[in-house]
Structure formats: structure tokens, C-alpha cells
Write a protein that holds these residues in place. Structure first.
Motif, PDB file in Angstrom:
ATOM      1  N   ARG A  24      63.961 -12.572  49.615  1.00 34.89           N
ATOM      2  CA  ARG A  24      64.147 -11.182  49.173  1.00 34.89           C
ATOM      3  C   ARG A  24      64.884 -10.384  50.230  1.00 34.89           C
ATOM      4  O   ARG A  24      65.826  -9.648  49.938  1.00 34.89           O
ATOM      5  CB  ARG A  24      62.793 -10.547  48.877  1.00 34.89           C
ATOM      6  CG  ARG A  24      62.897  -9.103  48.503  1.00 34.89           C
ATOM      7  CD  ARG A  24      61.537  -8.510  48.246  1.00 34.89           C
ATOM      8  NE  ARG A  24      61.664  -7.068  48.106  1.00 34.89           N
ATOM      9  CZ  ARG A  24      60.706  -6.224  48.324  1.00 34.89           C
ATOM     10  NH1 ARG A  24      59.518  -6.661  48.685  1.00 34.89           N
ATOM     11  NH2 ARG A  24      60.890  -4.942  48.177  1.00 34.89           N
ATOM     12  N   THR A  25      64.468 -10.544  51.465  1.00 35.14           N
ATOM     13  CA  THR A  25      65.115  -9.834  52.556  1.00 35.14           C
ATOM     14  C   THR A  25      66.576 -10.247  52.678  1.00 35.14           C
ATOM     15  O   THR A  25      67.464  -9.405  52.859  1.00 35.14           O
ATOM     16  CB  THR A  25      64.377 -10.117  53.887  1.00 35.14           C
ATOM     17  OG1 THR A  25      62.995  -9.854  53.713  1.00 35.14           O
ATOM     18  CG2 THR A  25      64.912  -9.252  55.004  1.00 35.14           C
ATOM     19  N   THR A  26      66.836 -11.527  52.552  1.00 35.01           N
ATOM     20  CA  THR A  26      68.205 -12.036  52.645  1.00 35.01           C
ATOM     21  C   THR A  26      69.054 -11.519  51.490  1.00 35.01           C
ATOM     22  O   THR A  26      70.203 -11.112  51.689  1.00 35.01           O
ATOM     23  CB  THR A  26      68.195 -13.576  52.646  1.00 35.01           C
ATOM     24  OG1 THR A  26      67.388 -14.021  53.729  1.00 35.01           O
ATOM     25  CG2 THR A  26      69.595 -14.125  52.797  1.00 35.01           C
ATOM     26  N   LEU A  27      68.502 -11.529  50.296  1.00 35.88           N
ATOM     27  CA  LEU A  27      69.255 -11.062  49.140  1.00 35.88           C
ATOM     28  C   LEU A  27      69.532  -9.564  49.189  1.00 35.88           C
ATOM     29  O   LEU A  27      70.576  -9.109  48.733  1.00 35.88           O
ATOM     30  CB  LEU A  27      68.521 -11.414  47.848  1.00 35.88           C
ATOM     31  CG  LEU A  27      68.550 -12.878  47.448  1.00 35.88           C
ATOM     32  CD1 LEU A  27      67.675 -13.112  46.221  1.00 35.88           C
ATOM     33  CD2 LEU A  27      69.965 -13.337  47.181  1.00 35.88           C
ATOM     34  N   GLU A  28      68.605  -8.801  49.739  1.00 39.09           N
ATOM     35  CA  GLU A  28      68.824  -7.362  49.852  1.00 39.09           C
ATOM     36  C   GLU A  28      69.975  -7.057  50.811  1.00 39.09           C
ATOM     37  O   GLU A  28      70.685  -6.076  50.636  1.00 39.09           O
ATOM     38  CB  GLU A  28      67.549  -6.664  50.329  1.00 39.09           C
ATOM     39  CG  GLU A  28      66.500  -6.553  49.253  1.00 39.09           C
ATOM     40  CD  GLU A  28      65.203  -5.941  49.757  1.00 39.09           C
ATOM     41  OE1 GLU A  28      65.036  -5.809  50.994  1.00 39.09           O
ATOM     42  OE2 GLU A  28      64.356  -5.617  48.919  1.00 39.09           O
ATOM     43  N   ARG A  29      70.165  -7.907  51.800  1.00 37.39           N
ATOM     44  CA  ARG A  29      71.247  -7.705  52.756  1.00 37.39           C
ATOM     45  C   ARG A  29      72.587  -8.208  52.227  1.00 37.39           C
ATOM     46  O   ARG A  29      73.625  -7.815  52.729  1.00 37.39           O
ATOM     47  CB  ARG A  29      70.931  -8.430  54.061  1.00 37.39           C
ATOM     48  CG  ARG A  29      69.928  -7.685  54.895  1.00 37.39           C
ATOM     49  CD  ARG A  29      69.855  -8.313  56.259  1.00 37.39           C
ATOM     50  NE  ARG A  29      68.476  -8.745  56.452  1.00 37.39           N
ATOM     51  CZ  ARG A  29      68.099  -9.729  57.216  1.00 37.39           C
ATOM     52  NH1 ARG A  29      68.971 -10.452  57.862  1.00 37.39           N
ATOM     53  NH2 ARG A  29      66.838 -10.043  57.338  1.00 37.39           N
TER      54      ARG A  29
END
Length: 67
Positions: A24-29
Motif C-alpha cells: 500500500r505504501t509503495t503504491l501510494e508513492r
């Protein structure tokens, strides 16, 4: 045996949760929007995989039944 199953299940669930949180964190970035085509088809693809695995398991179990 039951304790080993419980510990294994707990480890898998915790691992899955950690992977999802980091994804999720990676996709948000990234530049991938949450409303893009992959995001719309992800639930359908997931359901298809789970259904296919369930049907495969059921067919395998039925094949091993003795009349």
C-alpha cells in the motif's frame, strides 16, 4: 498438531498483512492511480483464482473417493 496449524496460520496471516501494508505504501508513492484498470480488475482476478483453487481441490477430493 492443532497448535502447529494455529501457529502456521497466524504466521501466514501476519506475513500477508505486512506485505499488504508495505504494498500500500509503495503504491501510494507510485504513479498508479487507485482507480486505474488494474485496481478495478483485482477483486475479480482474486475471486477467479480462489474459485479455481476451490474447484480444483473439490475435483481432486472427489476423484479420491471410493465407491
Amino acid at each position: 498438531m492443532i497448535a502447529a496449524f494455529g501457529l502456521g496460520l497466524a504466521a501466514v496471516l501476519v506475513g500477508s498483512g505486512l506485505i499488504l501494508v508495505s504494498a500500500r505504501t509503495t503504491l501510494e508513492r507510485s504513479r498508479v492511480a487507485a482507480t486505474g484498470r488494474p485496481a478495478r480488475w483485482a477483486p475479480v482476478a482474486s475471486a477467479a483464482v480462489v474459485t479455481a483453487l476451490g474447484v480444483s481441490t473439490a475435483v481432486s477430493g472427489l476423484a479420491h473417493l471410493t465407491p
